[in-house]
Design a protein around this motif. Structure first.
Motif: not given
Length: 308
Positions: A216, A223, A264
């Protein structure tokens, strides 16, 4: 065969984490634990389910860490893995499927050989990507980078301490052809120079036989908080963002895990921790340093010396 108990294993692991190199009698005295109970648990689990291992600082050795993803045809995964597994610069290798279908490999490469990574990976796949990995919990100072500056005996010693740091000094001395005091000096030198970071009790269990890797661009603190109860690894990928690796059991619903984690991250794949791969990884790591270090101790062998 004695019955396995997670409670017993956790008890022994916690004890060894606090006293990684102490004798059982010293541990029993300091922790006020019955010696014979401790020895029974030690004989039952040590070397089978838990081992004390030396943890090294790769930067002090002039090594940089990388994660690589390779597309490999499904019917060739094991064949390619066996070839890659002959290279001691490959730390761990596992089948993986997602944004790349094939293999995931973690590598530690000498800083002056980074330019060889593409040539190395292209021997096994024409579709791959790789990223440098750095710890998430603290920043890396490149000025701390070192290199190999020890004799070849240190490579053998480091392999022994990685496999089992509780190996008796007398046994290590016999393997190295050294005296006990010399071996103790060598270990203290590795500590003093920051090569040995710690000795940790490492549990070898099949509880986690699956993993999910996500990449990411951004990593929000929420998260980390959300998954704080999970077994999880977070790494910084300089210039690319972050990598998160979650570990779980195949007994859990894979579809739900993918749906949960994919929210995520930007890219995701699933790892399979197969027993065949575990054996290859374990065997390679037993001789890692004595394979990559030149016999004259002058430095590292080339990444391309081990092409399988």
């Amino acid at each position: 065969m004695s019955r396995f108990s997670m409670e017993e294993l956790e008890f022994l692991t916690n004890i060894l984490q606090k006293h990684p190199l102490d004798s059982l009698r010293k541990i029993s005295k300091e922790e006020r634990v019955d010696y014979y109970k401790l020895k029974r648990l030690y004989d039952k689990y040590y070397g089978k389910h838990v081992t004390v291992s030396a943890i090294y600082n790769p930067r002090k050795l002039g090594l940089k860490s990388y994660v690589t993803f390779l597309s490999v045809p499904s019917d060739s995964i094991l064949e390619v893995a066996k070839k890659m597994s002959s290279n001691p610069y490959v730390s761990y290798l596992n089948p993986a499927f997602g944004f790349k279908n094939g293999l995931t490999a973690f590598m530690a490469v000498p800083k002056d050989q980074v330019n060889l990574i593409d040539e190395f990976l292209s021997r096994y796949s024409d579709d791959y990507e790789w990223y440098e990995m750095q710890p998430y919990s603290y920043s890396i100072d490149d000025s701390e980078d070192g290199g190999w500056k020890f004799s070849y005996d240190y490579a053998i010693l480091m392999d022994i301490l990685k496999e089992d740091a509780r190996t008796p000094i007398s046994e290590i001395a016999n393997k190295l052809g050294k005296t006990g005091p010399t071996v103790r000096y060598m270990i203290e030198r590795l500590k003093k120079e920051g090569v040995i970071l710690a000795f940790e009790a490492v549990v070898d269990m099949t509880t986690h036989d699956r993993g999910v890797i996500g990449i990411t661009r951004e990593l929000k603190e929420e998260v980390i908080q959300k998954f704080q109860d999970y077994e999880m690894l977070i790494a910084v990928l300089p210039g690319h963002g972050y990598m998160i690796e979650w570990y779980f059991s195949s007994s859990e619903d894979l579809g739900l895990k993918v749906m949960e984690f994919s929210r995520y991250v930007d890219k995701l794949l699933i790892e399979y921790f197969d027993e065949t791969f575990k054996k290859m990884n374990d065997e390679r790591m037993k001789r890692r340093f004595r394979m990559i270090v030149k016999k004259d101790g002058s430095g590292y062998r080339s990444l391309l010396d081990f092409m399988g």
